[in-house]
Motif scaffolding. Structure first.
Motif, PDB file in Angstrom:
ATOM      1  N   ASN A 148      -5.047  34.177 -29.998  1.00  0.00           N
ATOM      2  CA  ASN A 148      -6.325  34.774 -29.603  1.00  0.00           C
ATOM      3  C   ASN A 148      -7.472  33.788 -29.772  1.00  0.00           C
ATOM      4  OD1 ASN A 148      -5.498  37.332 -28.748  1.00  0.00           O
ATOM      5  ND2 ASN A 148      -5.466  38.139 -30.827  1.00  0.00           N
ATOM      6  N   VAL A 151      -7.455  30.867 -27.143  1.00  0.00           N
ATOM      7  CA  VAL A 151      -7.921  31.200 -25.796  1.00  0.00           C
ATOM      8  C   VAL A 151      -9.405  31.558 -25.787  1.00  0.00           C
ATOM      9  CG1 VAL A 151      -7.636  32.765 -23.833  1.00  0.00           C
ATOM     10  CG2 VAL A 151      -5.623  31.927 -25.064  1.00  0.00           C
ATOM     11  N   THR A 152      -9.810  32.471 -26.654  1.00  0.00           N
ATOM     12  CA  THR A 152     -11.168  32.994 -26.545  1.00  0.00           C
ATOM     13  C   THR A 152     -12.236  32.045 -27.074  1.00  0.00           C
ATOM     14  OG1 THR A 152     -11.026  34.155 -28.679  1.00  0.00           O
ATOM     15  CG2 THR A 152     -10.319  35.356 -26.712  1.00  0.00           C
ATOM     16  N   ARG A 153     -11.890  31.161 -27.997  1.00  0.00           N
ATOM     17  CA  ARG A 153     -12.889  30.257 -28.559  1.00  0.00           C
ATOM     18  C   ARG A 153     -12.905  28.886 -27.883  1.00  0.00           C
ATOM     19  NH1 ARG A 153     -14.802  32.350 -33.392  1.00  0.00           N
ATOM     20  NH2 ARG A 153     -14.541  34.607 -33.266  1.00  0.00           N
ATOM     21  N   HIS A 154     -12.106  28.709 -26.836  1.00  0.00           N
ATOM     22  CA  HIS A 154     -12.052  27.477 -26.055  1.00  0.00           C
ATOM     23  C   HIS A 154     -11.566  26.293 -26.921  1.00  0.00           C
ATOM     24  CE1 HIS A 154     -14.075  29.904 -23.163  1.00  0.00           C
ATOM     25  NE2 HIS A 154     -15.252  29.848 -23.752  1.00  0.00           N
ATOM     26  N   THR A 155     -10.890  25.362 -26.268  1.00  0.00           N
ATOM     27  CA  THR A 155     -10.235  24.256 -26.972  1.00  0.00           C
ATOM     28  C   THR A 155     -10.468  22.955 -26.211  1.00  0.00           C
ATOM     29  OG1 THR A 155      -8.500  25.763 -27.771  1.00  0.00           O
ATOM     30  CG2 THR A 155      -8.016  23.406 -27.832  1.00  0.00           C
ATOM     31  N   LEU A 353      -5.963  31.598 -19.333  1.00  0.00           N
ATOM     32  CA  LEU A 353      -6.386  30.323 -19.901  1.00  0.00           C
ATOM     33  C   LEU A 353      -6.383  29.283 -18.793  1.00  0.00           C
ATOM     34  CD1 LEU A 353      -7.057  28.430 -22.324  1.00  0.00           C
ATOM     35  CD2 LEU A 353      -4.591  28.045 -22.539  1.00  0.00           C
ATOM     36  N   ARG A 383     -15.508  34.172 -23.254  1.00  0.00           N
ATOM     37  CA  ARG A 383     -14.978  34.908 -24.401  1.00  0.00           C
ATOM     38  C   ARG A 383     -15.058  36.414 -24.181  1.00  0.00           C
ATOM     39  NH1 ARG A 383     -17.646  34.683 -30.479  1.00  0.00           N
ATOM     40  NH2 ARG A 383     -16.327  36.287 -31.421  1.00  0.00           N
ATOM     41  N   GLY A 388     -10.351  31.789 -20.995  1.00  0.00           N
ATOM     42  CA  GLY A 388     -10.398  30.684 -21.938  1.00  0.00           C
ATOM     43  C   GLY A 388     -10.351  29.341 -21.231  1.00  0.00           C
TER      44      GLY A 388
END
Length: 503
Positions: A148, A151-155, A353, A383, A388
């Protein structure tokens, strides 16, 4: 955790400790990147070793102007009184991983972190966690990351060429797809086209776009109409409005657009010039982009398959076509996810994503692109809507800083260039000076991992993806020798044919 000693004592704290940093001395130090447990007034605290340096008790009492001849004579005596001074960053109390409010006292014991403690910290079960690799300092400890948060907090995955970016992407995507995740990869170099991601769950999306679905900005980019060409933009908008009013379409979009331009009645010389220029550009686009513009093409979002690694093949496109294709996809994905969030029927009723290879090209620091706008929108809003981003780049200092700063998770492999290191550090408060110093020394496939996807920062040896990837280094010597061998065989065959004909 109980007050029972957690394991092997490796050192003792010295003065000037804080609730977040502690120095300790040791005769048998843990390596950089390993973990220790430190006694504190609030219980045992987990720490990450960020620096290890040697000290000599003999030299400590000598003048700083060391005589090399004296050092040589002391030789073995110096090696016998060596000890190590280490710095560890405190990560949190063992029971809750929250930072203590009081620092460890001088003389507190420092223990090597037990395997059981690390397994608990870096553990997590599927499908909410996936395996990324193992601790570089403890290969027996598996490192799992939170899906989670990934994906939601970006990488952002950042490294020099050949350090293992593509392998890292493949490992993550493969495991996301195996738990039912949907991923879209913007593949610049065709690295993932022949891959076996997710056990074969790969969907190739050819970059074929229906020109009727393009935005005015996307169409202008393909036509080469910059905003400073305001007369060309104005006549193009007029023609598009007239074309939208047509109820019957008997020709292709571009042909109909050219017709509407020709029908525009005007006595203004500059508009006549602009109309002719746009018509000429339409003819050029028909030749230049005939392989990607298709009036019968289905909407690109409709070609995304849930539970698959959807690979958008950008390898044959020029930069403008890549920008338009990526922008079109990003815009459509965000819109469809917004529809779903509002309870309206959507073609993307599931989170997604998006892996952006060569992110510095689509979102450059000092240049505006169509993709950059939509990447920034998704970085800020994704988000909330289940979209993502995974930004991948070997040139982080040329990547837009606002977009990079929205990537709360960092997977940083080997980075040598100091300006790149500083740029990454400026975008992440969690990347300390001591961690930055380790970046040039990382081996291929090793990465510093920080952010919400992992409970505490870690130096991780990323797993090796077992399947084929186009980004792997080729064996140059073997291919040369193989080619020369084939050439030699062909020459011998030709000579034999000539001799047989003579006989």
């Amino acid at each position: 955790m109980s007050r029972q000693q957690p394991g092997e004592v490796v050192g003792f704290t010295i003065d000037n400790a804080t609730p977040s940093i502690v120095r300790f001395v040791s005769t048998n130090p843990p390596p950089i990147g390993d973990y220790v447990v430190v006694e504190s007034p609030e219980g045992y605290v987990l720490g990450l070793v960020e620096r290890v340096g040697t000290k000599s008790m003999t030299l400590a009492f000598m003048s700083t102007a060391f005589d090399p001849r004296l050092i040589e004579r002391l030789g073995d005596e110096l090696r016998g009184d060596v000890y190590f001074e280490c710095i560890a960053r405190l990560l949190g109390r063992l029971e809750d991983l929250k930072l203590p409010r009081l620092p460890p006292l001088p003389g507190a014991r420092v223990y090597k972190a037990p395997r059981a403690v690390l397994e608990k910290v870096f553990g997590g079960k599927e499908p909410y966690y996936i395996r990324l690799g193992v601790l570089a300092s403890r290969p027996d400890v598996q490192v799992n990351v939170n899906v989670n948060m990934l994906v939601t907090r970006h990488t952002a995955i950042l490294a020099i060429t050949g350090a293992g970016k593509s392998n890292t992407v493949a490992v993550i995507v493969d495991r996301l797809v195996r738990i039912g995740g949907t991923v879209v990869i913007l593949d610049f170099h065709g690295e993932y086209l022949a891959s076996n991601l997710g056990g074969g769950r790969v969907n190739i999306i050819e970059p074929r776009l229906n020109p009727r679905h393009l935005s005015i900005a996307e169409l202008m980019t393909l036509l080469g109409i910059e905003h400073r060409f305001y007369n060309q933009e104005r006549v193009l908008r007029k023609a598009l409005r007239r074309l939208e009013q047509r109820s019957v379409h008997t020709k292709g979009f571009l042909d109909e657009l050219a017709e509407e331009l020709e029908k525009l009645g005007t006595s203004r010389r500059e508009e006549v010039t602009a109309i002719n220029a746009v018509i000429n550009k339409i003819e050029s686009v028909k030749d230049r982009y005939s392989d990607i513009l298709d009036d019968e093409a289905a909407d690109i979002v409709a070609r995304i398959r849930p539970g698959y690694a959807n690979v958008v093949d950008l390898s044959r496109l020029d930069r403008d076509a890549i920008d338009v294709t990526a922008s079109h996809l990003l815009r459509k994905v965000l819109w469809e996810r917004k529809l779903h969030k509002l309870g309206v029927k959507s073609r993307l009723p599931y989170p997604i994503l998006i892996v952006v290879e060569e992110a510095h090209i689509l979102a450059p620091k000092d240049e505006d692109t169509l993709s950059k706008y939509w990447l920034a929108r998704i970085a800020r809003e994704g988000r909330k809507f289940g979209v993502g981003l995974m930004l991948v780049s070997q040139r982080p200092k040329t990547l837009d800083p606002d977009i990079l700063s929205q990537a709360n998770n960092l997977i940083v492999l080997r980075i040598v260039e100091p300006s790149d290191q500083r740029y990454i550090q400026a975008a992440s408060e969690s990347l300390t000076d001591d961690l930055v110093e380790q970046l040039p020394a990382l081996n291929t496939g090793e990465a510093i991992v920080i952010g919400p996807l992992i409970r505490v920062p870690a130096l991780v040896k990323i797993d090796k993806y077992p399947g084929p990837l186009g980004g792997s280094d080729i064996d140059v010597v073997a291919e040369w020798q193989n080619h020369m061998s084939q050439e030699s065989e062909a020459e011998e065959s030709t000579i034999e044919d000539v001799l047989s004909n003579l006989m």
